[in-house]
Scaffold this motif. Structure first.
Motif, PDB file in Angstrom:
ATOM      1  N   VAL A  18       0.845  -1.185   0.000  1.00 57.76           N
ATOM      2  CA  VAL A  18       0.000   0.000   0.000  1.00 57.76           C
ATOM      3  C   VAL A  18       0.884   1.239   0.000  1.00 57.76           C
ATOM      4  CG1 VAL A  18      -0.170   0.168   2.512  1.00 57.76           C
ATOM      5  CG2 VAL A  18      -1.999   1.105   1.096  1.00 57.76           C
ATOM      6  N   PHE A  19       0.400   2.303  -0.624  1.00 56.61           N
ATOM      7  CA  PHE A  19       1.035   3.615  -0.495  1.00 56.61           C
ATOM      8  C   PHE A  19      -0.022   4.677  -0.704  1.00 56.61           C
ATOM      9  CE2 PHE A  19       1.445   2.590  -4.988  1.00 56.61           C
ATOM     10  CZ  PHE A  19       1.094   3.777  -5.626  1.00 56.61           C
ATOM     11  N   SER A  20       0.255   5.883  -0.233  1.00 57.32           N
ATOM     12  CA  SER A  20      -0.684   6.988  -0.308  1.00 57.32           C
ATOM     13  C   SER A  20      -0.074   8.118  -1.109  1.00 57.32           C
ATOM     14  CB  SER A  20      -1.039   7.488   1.102  1.00 57.32           C
ATOM     15  OG  SER A  20      -1.711   8.721   1.049  1.00 57.32           O
TER      16      SER A  20
ATOM     17  N   VAL B 247       2.839   6.592   4.567  1.00 58.38           N
ATOM     18  CA  VAL B 247       2.097   5.673   5.430  1.00 58.38           C
ATOM     19  C   VAL B 247       2.819   5.568   6.775  1.00 58.38           C
ATOM     20  CG1 VAL B 247       1.387   3.281   5.775  1.00 58.38           C
ATOM     21  CG2 VAL B 247       1.113   4.355   3.542  1.00 58.38           C
ATOM     22  N   THR B 248       2.050   5.804   7.872  1.00 59.27           N
ATOM     23  CA  THR B 248       2.653   5.810   9.215  1.00 59.27           C
ATOM     24  C   THR B 248       2.254   4.613  10.063  1.00 59.27           C
ATOM     25  OG1 THR B 248       0.806   7.151  10.059  1.00 59.27           O
ATOM     26  CG2 THR B 248       2.766   8.322   9.255  1.00 59.27           C
ATOM     27  N   ARG B 249       1.146   3.962   9.748  1.00 63.11           N
ATOM     28  CA  ARG B 249       0.711   2.866  10.614  1.00 63.11           C
ATOM     29  C   ARG B 249      -0.149   1.890   9.828  1.00 63.11           C
ATOM     30  NH1 ARG B 249      -1.421   5.741  14.074  1.00 63.11           N
ATOM     31  NH2 ARG B 249      -3.657   5.411  13.906  1.00 63.11           N
TER      32      ARG B 249
ATOM     33  N   THR C 216       8.531  -3.109   3.628  1.00 64.90           N
ATOM     34  CA  THR C 216       9.208  -4.171   2.880  1.00 64.90           C
ATOM     35  C   THR C 216       9.419  -3.741   1.422  1.00 64.90           C
ATOM     36  OG1 THR C 216       8.082  -5.790   4.268  1.00 64.90           O
ATOM     37  CG2 THR C 216       9.089  -6.607   2.250  1.00 64.90           C
ATOM     38  N   GLU C 217      10.591  -4.040   0.902  1.00 66.80           N
ATOM     39  CA  GLU C 217      10.893  -3.711  -0.492  1.00 66.80           C
ATOM     40  C   GLU C 217       9.987  -4.495  -1.445  1.00 66.80           C
ATOM     41  OE1 GLU C 217      12.991  -1.535  -1.757  1.00 66.80           O
ATOM     42  OE2 GLU C 217      13.824  -0.824   0.147  1.00 66.80           O
ATOM     43  N   ARG C 218       9.317  -3.786  -2.364  1.00 66.26           N
ATOM     44  CA  ARG C 218       8.445  -4.425  -3.360  1.00 66.26           C
ATOM     45  C   ARG C 218       8.755  -3.857  -4.751  1.00 66.26           C
ATOM     46  NH1 ARG C 218       3.918  -7.325  -1.635  1.00 66.26           N
ATOM     47  NH2 ARG C 218       3.735  -7.710  -3.879  1.00 66.26           N
ATOM     48  N   PRO C 219       9.867  -4.303  -5.362  1.00 66.72           N
ATOM     49  CA  PRO C 219      10.211  -3.789  -6.688  1.00 66.72           C
ATOM     50  C   PRO C 219       9.144  -4.112  -7.735  1.00 66.72           C
ATOM     51  CG  PRO C 219      11.608  -5.672  -6.072  1.00 66.72           C
ATOM     52  CD  PRO C 219      10.859  -5.278  -4.848  1.00 66.72           C
ATOM     53  N   ASP C 220       8.402  -5.221  -7.553  1.00 71.88           N
ATOM     54  CA  ASP C 220       7.363  -5.562  -8.515  1.00 71.88           C
ATOM     55  C   ASP C 220       6.252  -4.510  -8.522  1.00 71.88           C
ATOM     56  OD1 ASP C 220       6.845  -6.375  -5.871  1.00 71.88           O
ATOM     57  OD2 ASP C 220       5.260  -7.728  -6.541  1.00 71.88           O
TER      58      ASP C 220
ATOM     59  N   ALA D 165       9.521   2.274  -3.330  1.00 75.25           N
ATOM     60  CA  ALA D 165      10.013   0.896  -3.438  1.00 75.25           C
ATOM     61  C   ALA D 165       9.661   0.080  -2.194  1.00 75.25           C
ATOM     62  CB  ALA D 165      11.533   0.903  -3.655  1.00 75.25           C
ATOM     63  N   ALA D 166       9.743   0.706  -1.009  1.00 74.66           N
ATOM     64  CA  ALA D 166       9.472  -0.004   0.249  1.00 74.66           C
ATOM     65  C   ALA D 166       8.023   0.231   0.642  1.00 74.66           C
ATOM     66  CB  ALA D 166      10.422   0.470   1.345  1.00 74.66           C
ATOM     67  N   CYS D 167       7.086  -0.355  -0.089  1.00 71.34           N
ATOM     68  CA  CYS D 167       5.663  -0.146   0.176  1.00 71.34           C
ATOM     69  C   CYS D 167       4.964  -1.432   0.617  1.00 71.34           C
ATOM     70  CB  CYS D 167       4.973   0.428  -1.052  1.00 71.34           C
ATOM     71  SG  CYS D 167       5.017  -0.690  -2.475  1.00 71.34           S
TER      72      CYS D 167
END
Length: 506
Positions: free
Chosen positions: A424-426, A431-433, A450-454, A465-467
């Protein structure tokens, strides 16, 4: 009784000393053996506690009294309120109540706790009731000498009781805050109210699952949840609310009471699980509060020597508050210093800002950005078009969350633990919590970053990247059956996004 009892005051801002690993080991052993040996603190007798399910809060039945886990938690809390220590048995408390002619009310007439009190207490000092439905008036004797009482509007006079007890009752009341005011009304100054409810320790506010509308019809705000009810064994009883510490404390303190939440654990007393929460409310004396109690009033509920114990407790509490104020002052000074540094930097940057803005406003890029911003601010009917433009141009949308809950799958069957995973990202802030809830139970925080390059490759440059988020959460004390998993995401602007999924707890 000479047995060890762990207890602590709950404070969301302070770390807990609860030993989760010890509880897991002892609980696993009890489930394996289906029984543990110990003492029942109702009668202060040695007994076996039988275990029939992994819902230990409603289990661990004492062979001597048929009490369950949370009944013995209430006795510990009542012992703390009366004697300043959690070790007294209910038999000792009843003897003290009879000797001092204290009046007691319990809002149930079917449990092992009620039966013990009914056998031991002076009948003139003891009142009890059940809720038989809207067709009866409070105070009406309905069946087997049991009176009906609606806790939203009881038949009792002001300041009638020294001790009031409710166990798993208030979650079934449509207007719980009104019932809380009613309990405080019928409680004497200096009197004690001990109760248990479904509880979210770190929740921001109560979770209201259902409410009664102006037309008298029940409106469900979440998946309906029912608990077992001895009065209605076939249909059960609806849950209206799950309580949070902050809301409970705020409401009772506004009513002129001191509010404390205790956590208990004792393998010797058959109190296992990490949800041994009991809440204690003490009504302040008129005009003086707790600190202004007269000598006679201070001994109304406490026994010999409790006046000194109470003074020590108040001094300890005052010292604790002083330390908290000193820490808060130190933090405020440090924050002020940081703000002054930031202000100085901002002033230096403002000198360059006008020149930079002039160049930007003269550029084609600025005019294009303004056009896109106007598109984003259009009515809801044009939002799909704005989203498509934003995706094609790889521009972030300020009020947009993007994400997915990847695990568990819809309808997944769970046993001892739950793996929560997704991304998830905003577009409106970091994102804080990330938190997980199962039904009405708060499972815990979910690790984010967590890193999610996909995901970054698929979503474009607006995706960090870390979403990713992932956490393995133990299912301790969770009721079996279908339940709704909710993953709540909060960004730095305080906006929320929820991802939900139905699962089955075996």
């Amino acid at each position: 009784m000479g047995v060890p009892v762990f207890f602590e005051d709950f404070d969301p801002a302070q770390p807990s000393l609860f030993d989760l690993q010890l509880d897991k080991e002892v609980s696993a052993l009890a489930l394996e053996r289906r029984s543990i040996r110990g003492f029942c603190n109702l009668s202060a007798t040695e007994t076996d506690f039988s275990v029939t399910s992994d819902n230990l809060r409603e289990d661990l039945v004492a062979g001597s009294t048929q009490s369950i886990n949370r009944h013995r938690q209430v006795v510990c809390a009542l012992s703390l309120a009366v004697f300043g220590r959690p070790y007294a048995s209910l038999a000792e408390i009843v003897e003290h109540v009879n000797r001092r002619a204290l009046r007691v009310y319990i809002a149930e007439a079917n449990s092992a706790l009620f039966l013990f009190l009914k056998r031991r207490l002076n009948p003139d000092l003891f009142a009890f009731s059940e809720y038989f439905g809207d067709g009866h008036r409070s105070g009406e004797v309905v069946a087997d000498g049991i009176a009906h009482q609606d806790l939203q509007r009881t038949s009792f006079d002001d300041e009638t009781f020294d001790i009031v007890l409710t166990c798993e009752v208030f979650e079934h009341i449509p207007d719980a805050p009104r019932a809380e005011r009613e309990v405080v009304r019928i409680l004497k100054p200096g009197g004690v109210y001990c109760f248990t409810v479904p509880f979210i320790p770190h929740g921001e506010s109560d979770q209201v699952l259902a409410e009664v509308g102006p037309d008298g019809e029940i409106r469900h705000l979440a998946e309906p949840e029912y608990h077992g009810d001895p009065i209605r064994p076939e249909e059960g009883i609806l849950v209206f609310r799950v309580f949070a510490f902050r809301d409970l404390r705020r409401r009772f303190e506004s009513l002129g009471c001191r509010f404390t939440t205790y956590r208990f654990w004792s393998s010797s007393l058959g109190i296992l699980g990490d949800n041994g929460w009991v809440h204690v409310v003490r009504k302040n004396f008129k005009g003086g509060g707790v600190a202004g109690e007269s000598r006679a009033e201070a001994r109304r509920v406490g026994g010999p020597g409790e006046e000194v114990t109470g003074m020590r407790e108040r001094l300890s509490e005052a010292a604790k508050h002083t330390r908290q104020l000193e820490d808060a002052l130190s933090d405020a000074r440090a924050e002020l210093a940081r703000e002054q540094v930031a202000l100085s930097c901002a002033e230096r940057q403002l000198a360059k800002r006008d020149e930079v803005l002039s160049r930007i406003r003269a550029s084609h890029t600025w005019r294009l950005a303004c056009a896109l911003r106007r598109l984003q601010g259009m009515a809801d009917g044009l939002r799909p078009l704005s989203r498509r433009i934003g995706r094609r141009l790889h521009l972030p949308l300020a009020d947009d969350f993007r994400g997915a809950l990847e695990s568990p799958a819809e309808g997944a069957r769970l046993s001892k633990e739950l793996k929560v995973e997704g991304w998830v990202f905003s577009g409106g802030g970091q994102v804080t919590r990330v938190e997980a809830f199962l039904g009405g139970d708060y499972l815990g925080a979910v690790g984010y970053g967590t890193e999610r390059p996909d995901v970054a490759a698929a979503q474009g440059p607006q995706a960090p990247a870390a979403c990713g988020f992932v956490e393995l959460l133990p299912l301790v004390g969770v009721r079996p059956g279908p339940a709704r998993l909710t993953v709540r995401v909060v960004d730095e602007r305080g906006r929320e996004q929820r991802y939900e999924r139905m699962v089955v707890v075996k």
